[in-house]
Write a protein that holds these residues in place. Structure first.
Motif, PDB file in Angstrom:
ATOM      1  N   PHE A 684       0.940  -1.271  -0.057  1.00  0.00           N
ATOM      2  CA  PHE A 684       0.023  -0.019  -0.012  1.00  0.00           C
ATOM      3  C   PHE A 684       1.042   1.317   0.048  1.00  0.00           C
ATOM      4  N   ARG A 685       1.713   1.127   0.537  1.00  0.00           N
ATOM      5  CA  ARG A 685       2.851   2.435   0.391  1.00  0.00           C
ATOM      6  C   ARG A 685       3.338   2.669  -0.888  1.00  0.00           C
ATOM      7  N   LYS A 686       3.617   1.572  -1.540  1.00  0.00           N
ATOM      8  CA  LYS A 686       4.089   1.690  -2.790  1.00  0.00           C
ATOM      9  C   LYS A 686       3.049   1.961  -3.679  1.00  0.00           C
ATOM     10  N   ILE A 687       1.817   1.703  -3.566  1.00  0.00           N
ATOM     11  CA  ILE A 687       0.830   1.969  -4.421  1.00  0.00           C
ATOM     12  C   ILE A 687       0.448   3.537  -4.283  1.00  0.00           C
ATOM     13  N   VAL A 688       0.296   4.049  -3.075  1.00  0.00           N
ATOM     14  CA  VAL A 688      -0.057   5.508  -2.704  1.00  0.00           C
ATOM     15  C   VAL A 688       1.138   6.141  -3.340  1.00  0.00           C
ATOM     16  N   ALA A 689       2.280   5.731  -3.160  1.00  0.00           N
ATOM     17  CA  ALA A 689       3.360   6.643  -3.871  1.00  0.00           C
ATOM     18  C   ALA A 689       3.247   6.690  -5.335  1.00  0.00           C
ATOM     19  N   LEU A 690       3.173   5.609  -5.996  1.00  0.00           N
ATOM     20  CA  LEU A 690       2.861   5.296  -7.461  1.00  0.00           C
ATOM     21  C   LEU A 690       1.678   6.276  -7.949  1.00  0.00           C
ATOM     22  N   LEU A 691       0.701   6.298  -7.218  1.00  0.00           N
ATOM     23  CA  LEU A 691      -0.484   7.108  -7.689  1.00  0.00           C
ATOM     24  C   LEU A 691      -0.715   8.635  -7.190  1.00  0.00           C
TER      25      LEU A 691
END
Length: 888
Positions: A684-691
């Motif tokens: 989730f940390r990576k997903i929100v960073a990507l988004l």
RNA sequence: GGGCGUUUAGCUCAGCUGGGAGAGCGCUACCCUUACAAGGUAGAUGUCGGGGGUUCGAUCCCCUCAACGCCCACCA
């Protein structure tokens, strides 16, 4: 086992938007900060006009630029995004004039220049502030300290400096020239500001008498009979056998009976009209040229407001439309009108006023752009500046390769007043950066400044320089001119490639020798869902702020980003914004799912040996999407970036990884729970960073739960980079097969109308040992995902169950024994249909393999691929045969 | 008249240097399954505008025709 969850069921954009924008400002996130890239990344916002509210085009501008700048910021560039607003001379003056007329029935002359300008400034203050509010609601991450207005002191200095420089080089000159005169604005406008529209008019054929020989009557063709008062010649083609003997004789203009010469000029088209052309140098561009060639006098018959003056006494004071009718009446009366027929032809209209422009001769300032455009062309040809998509360079070249001198003076009050001064005592005329107090020659103090102002695009062209302080050395130092010039990327619409991009290139290179930016990304024009331009008259405009308040800024931004690639139109349907609002909410709910387990999660990933197969899989998929997003954003494919992360979040993460996590999180194995919670949090940390670059608000909101250190805002965290160590093609492949099997089971369930609650027994047959192991290791998950009660996995040598609901993939046969419950015929038909389809596909590849030419010419890897496919189809056909046999 | 571009599933569009036609929305059926009905599961849909050519092979390259859009030029 219900777990307490106090997060709201739907995401509330409004609260998050206000909260996080304030936080970003408070933490100075948008100010340039040196990062790991050791390089700057600068974007210059195309300054919106202060004429009114922002529209969807601005929202697209803002979204793409903000996504880009946030992306680069997270990647560790020292980013600067410079905002600003444009005084937009003509449109703003027109809007305010109209308003004052409406409220006070006064025009600008009634108020006087000083008072009128005061009113516009007041208006500008109000709207300029509103624009900033709107931009902030969309989440733009520009450095507001750099905010500049085109009439601010520095841009004003820049304009003067540049003007004086070119004036002294002789590139700026004043000339009596035929210009496009806008009678509403009562100003000259540039060629670029004229739009040609088809207008229904008439072709008039008129008789002109010849003085020397009253028996001859010349018939000339015109669409504008009212301009005969300004005729100063009749022209024929010197090669035209019919008329060449008349050259040198005298024609008599009807109505006013003035005598004019008959001249020969190559410009006259023998085929066109009657072959006789009335020459009106004062009110026609071509005729002006003919007049210059032949030394003809110029007669002006128009007032500045477009009505006729005393040079046309019969129609004096009339507007063009009435004048034409009146002239027509007189011509008929005099029996001069031979013919009148309908004629549709293009007529120039003012871009701002939408009125017919009148070609008129007047004294104007011009800029010779020949040399400057050459340099600007070369900068693109040699790659110093690149267009994305590349095709737009054609538009750019088309404009710059046939440069025409640019009419830079406007008869307005709102703008940069031309820094040229005149002496009333002597004839001195000079340009100066500082307002002089006496004549440069005779030192007399009775001097005055040219009343005209400069074309808006003159100051816009200097924008990359002036926003960084040029030409004020102290300001340049403060704003980091040397660091941030040239800019990195310019983002704008194709409609202003020559108005603005070309001019910035010319002017920036003239001053610094360097192109003002390295890339220009040309985005689409926003249209309505039927592809029509959004306009007030059609009433099909969509207000970005309405969309923000209805669906949230993130949803609107995602929609615009998803629609922005290398396309030239973006047809916007509000339903799409709703769709992406749903996506934003999906993300929120995915987070709601992991939220209760966050306190179990550890900060660091567990050691690799503790990773579950599914963990390896999701990390590999996450890595794949990170790679693709980086690549897409680097070349301004916001559409590809958006759909990559959309598909990942929806299909991979929510539909599979979260579903696969339930079994563990709801289970008893505490150790496994910790690992999985850690994984979910990490993902989730990576997903929100990507988004984050696309949807900054919800991602920052979610981040605040994932990051314990409150000072670490997501806006300034690292972007997700591709990591080769996470690649795992084998697991991705296995997982895809597992998904196929699971979907296959569900498919069968659905085909026999089974209720979700009905439990089943599944028998799988596969020769793929790795897959068999993978499925066996995931057996508990298969139970959850397809409500399987029991099952077996065997290889294909084993006997298949009889009369089962079944299905075959290329690698696995699925049987669900349901004898007596299912309709055998239906099942057999289903299998036969699949067989037919597979048969057809097989035939295609088989044909290739039997084709000698293919086998000898196709590259090795293509042959191998086709062979593998053939094998797959064969396997599947065999499986389908097995299934059919089981029904016998 | 000169130039650029578009034509792919009902709609909006993606398909990189030729090698098994894709996405979103919409639609159909069944489900209020304990993150989400702003949801879930499963499913249907295409002579890739027409014709010709190059190639072992064309949605992709070439020619041609057609329709549509945009830009530039032009008030005889």
């Amino acid at each position: 086992m219900e777990i307490e969850n106090n997060l709201p069921k739907t995401f509330d954009p409004k609260a998050a938007e206000d909260k996080w924008y304030a936080k970003w400002l408070e933490n100075k996130c948008f100010k340039p900060k040196a990062g790991k890239q050791k390089r700057t990344f600068t974007v210059l916002m195309p300054p919106p006009n202060v004429t009114g509210k922002l529209h969807m085009g601005h929202a697209l501008d803002a979204t793409t630029q903000d996504a880009l700048i946030r992306y680069k910021r997270m990647k560790g560039f020292e980013t600067l995004w410079i905002p600003g607003t444009d005084h937009a001379g003509i449109s703003t003056q027109a809007v305010v004039e109209k308003l004052i007329w409406k409220e006070e029935k006064k025009n600008r002359h009634d108020l006087g220049r000083e008072e009128f300008l005061k009113r516009i400034w007041a208006w500008k203050e109000q709207y300029g502030t509103e624009i900033v509010n709107q931009q902030q609601k969309m989440g733009v991450s520009c450095d507001w300290d750099y905010s500049t207005f085109t009439l601010d002191e520095i841009p004003n200095k820049a304009v003067k400096k540049f003007f004086v420089m070119l004036f002294n080089e002789g590139l700026i000159y004043q000339s009596d020239y035929i210009v496009n005169w806008d009678p509403v604005l009562q100003s000259a406008i540039s060629d670029a500001e004229v739009e040609h529209k088809e207008v229904r008019g008439h072709f008039y054929h008129l008789k002109y008498k010849v003085k020397e020989d009253p028996t001859i009557e010349l018939v000339i063709a015109t669409t504008r009979p009212e301009t005969i008062f300004a005729d100063t010649a009749v022209a024929v083609n010197p090669n035209d056998e019919r008329f060449k003997d008349l050259i040198g004789k005298t024609a008599i203009i009807p109505i006013c009976n003035r005598e004019i010469p008959i001249i020969g000029d190559e410009h006259v088209d023998i085929e066109k009209g009657t072959g006789c052309l009335k020459v009106t140098p004062g009110h026609d561009f071509n005729d002006f040229e003919i007049g210059k060639r032949n030394g003809l006098p110029i007669i002006n018959i128009l007032n500045k407001d477009g009505t006729f003056n005393t040079n046309a006494p019969e129609i004096e004071g009339l507007n063009p439309k009435d004048a034409r009718a009146e002239v027509e009446r007189i011509l008929i009366e005099l029996d001069v009108l031979v013919e009148k027929k309908d004629h549709v032809h293009p007529v120039g209209h003012g871009q701002r006023s939408d009125e017919i422009v009148e070609p008129m001769v007047s004294k104007q300032w011009f800029l010779n752009t020949t040399a400057m455009s050459q340099v600007a062309v070369e900068a693109v040809e040699n790659g110093e500046m690149t267009f994305f998509p590349k095709g737009w360079e054609n538009t750019y070249f088309a404009w710059l390769k046939s440069p025409k001198d640019w009419c830079i003076s406007r008869q307005l009050w709102w703008g940069h007043q031309i820094p040229v001064y005149y002496c009333r005592h002597c004839d001195a005329k000079w340009a100066a950066e500082e307002t002089p107090s006496e004549c440069i020659d005779c030192r007399d103090t009775d001097i005055f400044q040219d009343p005209d102002v400069l074309d808006t695009w003159f100051s816009s062209g200097l924008w990359p320089l002036s926003t960084l302080g040029w030409p004020d050395e102290k300001a340049m130092e403060e704003k980091g001119f040397d660091k941030f010039y040239p800019n990195s990327t310019l983002i704008t619409g194709f409609d202003i490639i020559f108005f603005w991009v070309a001019r910035m290139m010319m002017m920036g290179m003239k001053v610094t020798g360097k192109a003002p930016f390295k890339h220009t990304y040309i985005h689409a024009i926003v249209r309505d869902k039927q592809g029509r331009k959004m306009s007030k008259s059609l009433g099909n405009g969509i207000d970005p702020l309405d969309m923000v308040s209805k669906y949230g800024a993130d949803a609107m931004r995602f929609t615009l980003a998803a629609g922005s690639g290398y396309n030239r139109d973006l047809n916007l349907d509000p339903e799409r914004i709703e769709g992406y609002r749903n996506f934003v909410n999906k993300l929120w709910n995915a987070f709601r799912f992991i939220y209760p387990y966050l306190d179990k999660a550890q900060d660091e990933l567990p050691i690799k040996s503790e990773w579950h197969l599914h963990d390896k899989w999701i990390l590999a998929e996450l890595n794949t999407v990170a790679k693709s997003m980086n690549e897409s954003l680097d070349v301004y494919r916001f559409d590809d970036a958006s759909s990559a992360i959309y598909a990942f979040v929806y299909d991979k993460f929510c539909s599979w990884y979260i579903e696969l996590s339930k079994n563990i999180l709801y289970g008893e194995d505490e150790k496994a729970k910790i690992v999985r919670a850690t994984m979910l949090k990490y993902c989730f940390r990576k997903i929100v960073a990507l988004l984050h670059p696309i949807v900054p608000f919800i991602t920052e909101e979610i981040w605040s739960y994932l990051e314990s250190d409150e000072t670490k805002l997501l806006a300034v965290q690292d972007y997700v980079e591709f990591d080769p160590s996470l690649e795992n093609a084998e697991v991705q492949d296995m997982m895809n097969r597992f998904i196929e099997v699971t979907t296959g089971v569900r498919n069968i369930r659905s085909s026999v109308n089974m209720k979700p609650k009905d439990e089943i027994d599944v028998k799988l047959f596969t020769d793929d040992k790795k897959l068999a192991k993978f499925i066996y290791d995931s057996r508990h998950f298969l139970k959850d995902l397809a409500n399987v009660k029991s099952g077996t996995i065997r290889n294909k040598t084993q006997e298949r169950p009889k009369k089962s609901a079944s299905l075959a993939t290329v690698h696995t046969e699925i049987f669900i024994p349901l004898e007596g419950i299912i309709d055998i015929n239906e099942q057999v038909n289903r299998i036969k249909k699949d067989m037919e389809k597979t048969q057809n596909e097989y035939k295609k590849v088989e044909g290739k393999l039997n084709n000698q030419n293919f086998m000898s010419n196709a590259p090795e890897e293509v042959r191998a691929e086709v062979q593998e496919k053939a094998k797959m189809f064969q396997d599947k056909l065999q499986s389908l045969n097995q299934i059919l046999e089981s029904f016998l």
